[in-house]
Write an enzyme that holds these catalytic residues in place. Structure first.
Site, PDB file in Angstrom:
ATOM      1  N   ALA A  83       0.858  -1.191   0.000  1.00 22.57           N
ATOM      2  CA  ALA A  83       0.000   0.000   0.000  1.00 22.57           C
ATOM      3  C   ALA A  83       0.888   1.233   0.000  1.00 22.57           C
ATOM      4  O   ALA A  83       2.052   1.180   0.410  1.00 22.57           O
ATOM      5  CB  ALA A  83      -0.899   0.007   1.227  1.00 22.57           C
ATOM      6  N   GLU A 103      -5.648  -4.434  -8.922  1.00 26.77           N
ATOM      7  CA  GLU A 103      -5.497  -4.774  -7.495  1.00 26.77           C
ATOM      8  C   GLU A 103      -6.870  -4.825  -6.819  1.00 26.77           C
ATOM      9  O   GLU A 103      -7.138  -5.713  -6.000  1.00 26.77           O
ATOM     10  CB  GLU A 103      -4.602  -3.745  -6.802  1.00 26.77           C
TER      11      GLU A 103
HETATM   12  C1  5RP Z   1       0.818  -0.481  -6.852  1.00 29.08           C
HETATM   13  C2  5RP Z   1       0.481  -0.367  -5.419  1.00 29.08           C
HETATM   14  C3  5RP Z   1       1.534  -0.743  -4.440  1.00 29.08           C
HETATM   15  O1  5RP Z   1       1.002  -1.668  -3.554  1.00 29.08           O
HETATM   16  C4  5RP Z   1       1.964   0.478  -3.686  1.00 29.08           C
HETATM   17  O2  5RP Z   1       2.351   1.457  -4.622  1.00 29.08           O
HETATM   18  C5  5RP Z   1       3.102   0.172  -2.720  1.00 29.08           C
HETATM   19  O3  5RP Z   1       4.277   0.002  -3.437  1.00 29.08           O
HETATM   20  P1  5RP Z   1       5.676  -0.293  -2.757  1.00 29.08           P
HETATM   21  O4  5RP Z   1       5.579  -1.651  -2.160  1.00 29.08           O
HETATM   22  O5  5RP Z   1       6.647  -0.207  -3.908  1.00 29.08           O
HETATM   23  O6  5RP Z   1       5.945   0.772  -1.729  1.00 29.08           O
HETATM   24  O7  5RP Z   1      -0.588   0.004  -5.022  1.00 29.08           O
HETATM   25  O8  5RP Z   1      -0.203   0.004  -7.657  1.00 29.08           O
END
Ligand code: 5RP
Length: 218
Positions: A83, A103
């Site tokens: 997230a 997602e």
């Molecule tokens: C992708 C998402 C990812 O879960 C979110 O951006 C978190 O990314 P990261 O694990 O690189 O911090 O929603 O669309």
């Protein structure tokens, strides 16, 4: 500890939740990248795996997993994803990696949704992270004008989603009513979906902090 180390620790903990016969949904992002790299260790436990992005699918295939199309699946037993922000109710902002629509669809199939995150993602109020909104291309102008009534809406440059759509990020929000705002933005004509996950929050947060792993239930 570095953010990268914390992401790795969250992924390692998430692996322990994967049980025999799992119908597993795999999300997208750098935290999930750590999880995917560990999945071969529990390959024998996984009956089916689906993914929320071309990027994650590619990584899974490289590791020898057969990735099922979601259309073949009625339900998943577990979905694990990261997230951009998550609050105490386990409502989230997602879509920093532009995979928010898939997602949300994968999450809708899952009995259990585990969010894996490092401590920087845990917030009191959602909205500091710009809210991603996926938009049908011909509606970009209209949607941007509507979103500008809520915050500062900027089209994300050089990004097209796996569904062939642009993303508008809304800056400067203070989301005190995530359920209402998720519904409101989704009603703007031309919006595919927005990155608030309030109607389908996570069930469990695996949060990696400098003090260790915390597990938080909604
Ligand atoms: C992708 C998402 C990812 O879960 C979110 O951006 C978190 O990314 P990261 O694990 O690189 O911090 O929603 O669309």
């Amino acid at each position: 500890m570095s953010q990268k180390t914390l992401k790795q620790l969250a992924a390692e903990k998430a692996l322990t939740y994967i049980k025999k016969g799992e119908l597993l949904g795999v999300g997208t992002g750098s935290t999930v990248d750590c999880l995917i790299a560990l999945l071969p260790e529990v390959r024998h436990l996984i009956d089916v795996v689906v993914s929320s992005s071309e990027r994650s699918t590619e990584q899974l295939i490289q590791l020898g997993f057969e990735v099922a199309p979601l259309t073949d699946i009625e339900k998943l037993t577990l979905y694990i994803d990261g997230a951009d922000e998550i609050n105490a109710q386990l409502q989230m902002i997602k879509g920093g990696g532009a995979a928010l629509t898939r997602e949300k669809i994968v999450a809708a199939h899952a009995d259990q949704f585990i969010c894996i995150a490092d401590q920087s993602k845990y917030v009191e109020t959602l909205g500091k992270f710009p809210l991603p909104v996926e938009v049908i291309p011909m509606a970009v102008g209209h949607v941007q004008r509507e979103l500008n009534k809520l915050g500062e809406a900027r089209v994300r440059s050089n990004v097209i989603t796996d569904n062939g759509n642009p993303i508008i990020d809304v800056f400067g929000l203070n989301i005190t009513e995530p359920l209402a705002l998720e519904t409101h933005i989704n009603q703007i004509v031309g919006v595919v979906t927005n990155g608030i996950f309030a109607h389908r929050p996570a069930d469990l947060l695996v949060l990696a902090t400098d003090q260790g792993i915390e597990t938080i239930k909604a």
